[in-house]
Design a protein around this motif. Structure first.
Motif, PDB file in Angstrom:
ATOM      1  N   LEU A  49      -5.960  14.556 -10.584  1.00 12.78           N
ATOM      2  CA  LEU A  49      -5.283  14.468  -9.297  1.00 12.78           C
ATOM      3  C   LEU A  49      -4.482  13.175  -9.191  1.00 12.78           C
ATOM      4  N   ALA A  50      -4.995  12.090  -9.745  1.00 12.92           N
ATOM      5  CA  ALA A  50      -4.280  10.811  -9.705  1.00 12.92           C
ATOM      6  C   ALA A  50      -2.925  10.918 -10.387  1.00 12.92           C
ATOM      7  N   THR A  51      -2.840  11.710 -11.439  1.00 11.15           N
ATOM      8  CA  THR A  51      -1.565  11.929 -12.117  1.00 11.15           C
ATOM      9  C   THR A  51      -0.569  12.607 -11.179  1.00 11.15           C
ATOM     10  N   GLU A  52      -1.069  13.530 -10.386  1.00  7.71           N
ATOM     11  CA  GLU A  52      -0.204  14.276  -9.467  1.00  7.71           C
ATOM     12  C   GLU A  52       0.264  13.435  -8.283  1.00  7.71           C
ATOM     13  N   ILE A  53      -0.603  12.583  -7.747  1.00 10.40           N
ATOM     14  CA  ILE A  53      -0.273  11.847  -6.522  1.00 10.40           C
ATOM     15  C   ILE A  53       0.092  10.389  -6.755  1.00 10.40           C
ATOM     16  N   GLY A  54       0.106   9.962  -8.011  1.00  9.15           N
ATOM     17  CA  GLY A  54       0.310   8.555  -8.345  1.00  9.15           C
ATOM     18  C   GLY A  54       1.599   7.937  -7.830  1.00  9.15           C
ATOM     19  N   SER A  55       2.650   8.720  -7.662  1.00 10.32           N
ATOM     20  CA  SER A  55       3.901   8.155  -7.153  1.00 10.32           C
ATOM     21  C   SER A  55       3.932   8.121  -5.626  1.00 10.32           C
ATOM     22  N   GLU A  56       2.999   8.804  -4.981  1.00  5.80           N
ATOM     23  CA  GLU A  56       2.989   8.881  -3.522  1.00  5.80           C
ATOM     24  C   GLU A  56       1.906   8.023  -2.881  1.00  5.80           C
ATOM     25  N   PHE A  57       0.908   7.617  -3.679  1.00  5.92           N
ATOM     26  CA  PHE A  57      -0.194   6.819  -3.155  1.00  5.92           C
ATOM     27  C   PHE A  57      -0.457   5.633  -4.067  1.00  5.92           C
ATOM     28  N   GLU A  58      -0.919   4.544  -3.472  1.00  2.00           N
ATOM     29  CA  GLU A  58      -1.346   3.390  -4.254  1.00  2.00           C
ATOM     30  C   GLU A  58      -2.775   3.655  -4.708  1.00  2.00           C
ATOM     31  N   VAL A  86      -8.195   5.750  -3.778  1.00  2.00           N
ATOM     32  CA  VAL A  86      -6.931   5.996  -3.089  1.00  2.00           C
ATOM     33  C   VAL A  86      -6.842   4.951  -1.980  1.00  2.00           C
ATOM     34  N   LEU A  87      -5.877   4.028  -2.110  1.00  4.94           N
ATOM     35  CA  LEU A  87      -5.803   2.903  -1.192  1.00  4.94           C
ATOM     36  C   LEU A  87      -4.906   3.158   0.015  1.00  4.94           C
ATOM     37  N   ARG A  88      -3.707   3.609  -0.234  1.00  6.50           N
ATOM     38  CA  ARG A  88      -2.784   3.858   0.877  1.00  6.50           C
ATOM     39  C   ARG A  88      -1.624   4.701   0.387  1.00  6.50           C
ATOM     40  N   GLU A  89      -0.954   5.328   1.342  1.00  5.95           N
ATOM     41  CA  GLU A  89       0.231   6.106   1.025  1.00  5.95           C
ATOM     42  C   GLU A  89       1.398   5.148   0.839  1.00  5.95           C
ATOM     43  N   VAL A  90       2.219   5.412  -0.164  1.00  2.35           N
ATOM     44  CA  VAL A  90       3.394   4.590  -0.432  1.00  2.35           C
ATOM     45  C   VAL A  90       4.545   5.179   0.381  1.00  2.35           C
ATOM     46  N   SER A  91       5.130   4.352   1.238  1.00  3.58           N
ATOM     47  CA  SER A  91       6.250   4.854   2.040  1.00  3.58           C
ATOM     48  C   SER A  91       7.552   4.621   1.297  1.00  3.58           C
ATOM     49  N   MET A  92       8.415   5.618   1.365  1.00  2.59           N
ATOM     50  CA  MET A  92       9.704   5.540   0.688  1.00  2.59           C
ATOM     51  C   MET A  92      10.787   6.040   1.627  1.00  2.59           C
ATOM     52  N   SER A  93      11.867   5.288   1.713  1.00  2.00           N
ATOM     53  CA  SER A  93      12.995   5.757   2.507  1.00  2.00           C
ATOM     54  C   SER A  93      13.804   6.740   1.674  1.00  2.00           C
ATOM     55  N   ASP A  94      14.546   7.601   2.342  1.00  3.30           N
ATOM     56  CA  ASP A  94      15.297   8.640   1.641  1.00  3.30           C
ATOM     57  C   ASP A  94      16.304   8.085   0.649  1.00  3.30           C
TER      58      ASP A  94
END
Length: 161
Positions: A49-58, A86-94
């Motif tokens: 799962l970490a592989t799947e969500i690694g770019s969206e979560f720290e 899972v520490l936090r969601e990484v916020s990204m602007s468009d």
């Protein structure tokens, strides 16, 4: 959270149907939940799962777990699954998401912790001891540093569930 293949099916008769799920992932997810509660983390994810969500979560590597029902291979080996906090969601602007992905990949705030973790994971105890000594409050809590230090001193890393 854990990821993997499951079988889902309905059981019962007309008016009284139940859904059942069977897979080694189900008890492993339960074990991860117990592990998460014992450590006091906000959430954990297995390596898949970490592989799947690694770019969206720290994420931060936290342990290696050997779970016989999930990690045993046909030749009898029991490999470990790396568990991530899972520490936090990484916020990204468009407009700048691509630049932020590059920055996240190169600027991992947990790289010192991860280096100590990886040395312990492969059993390179001398390097692990050096890297654990380099950890600070910025890299990990005092309890996490003490846990990794104890594992390095005992030359035993990971859990078997």
């Amino acid at each position: 959270a854990a990821a993997g293949e499951v079988r889902v099916g309905q059981m019962g008769c007309q008016g009284m149907k139940k859904v059942t799920i069977t897979s080694p992932v189900v008890p492993f997810a339960f074990a991860l939940e117990a592990y998460n509660n014992a450590r006091g983390y906000g959430g954990v994810a297995d390596a898949f799962l970490a592989t799947e969500i690694g770019s969206e979560f720290e994420l931060r590597k936290t342990d290696m777990i050997r779970y016989n029902k999930r990690t045993a291979s046909t030749d009898g080996r029991n490999t470990a699954i790396v568990v991530h906090e899972v520490l936090r969601e990484v916020s990204m602007s468009d407009g700048e998401w691509m630049y932020q992905l590059d920055a996240a990949a190169t600027g991992n705030p947990h790289r010192v912790w991860d280096a100590a973790f990886e040395a312990a994971a492969i059993g390179d105890w001398a390097v692990a001891a050096e890297r654990v000594a380099a950890l600070t409050d910025e890299n990990a809590s005092e309890a996490e540093r003490a846990r990794l230090q104890a594992a390095v001193e005992a030359k035993a890393f990971g859990l078997t569930l």
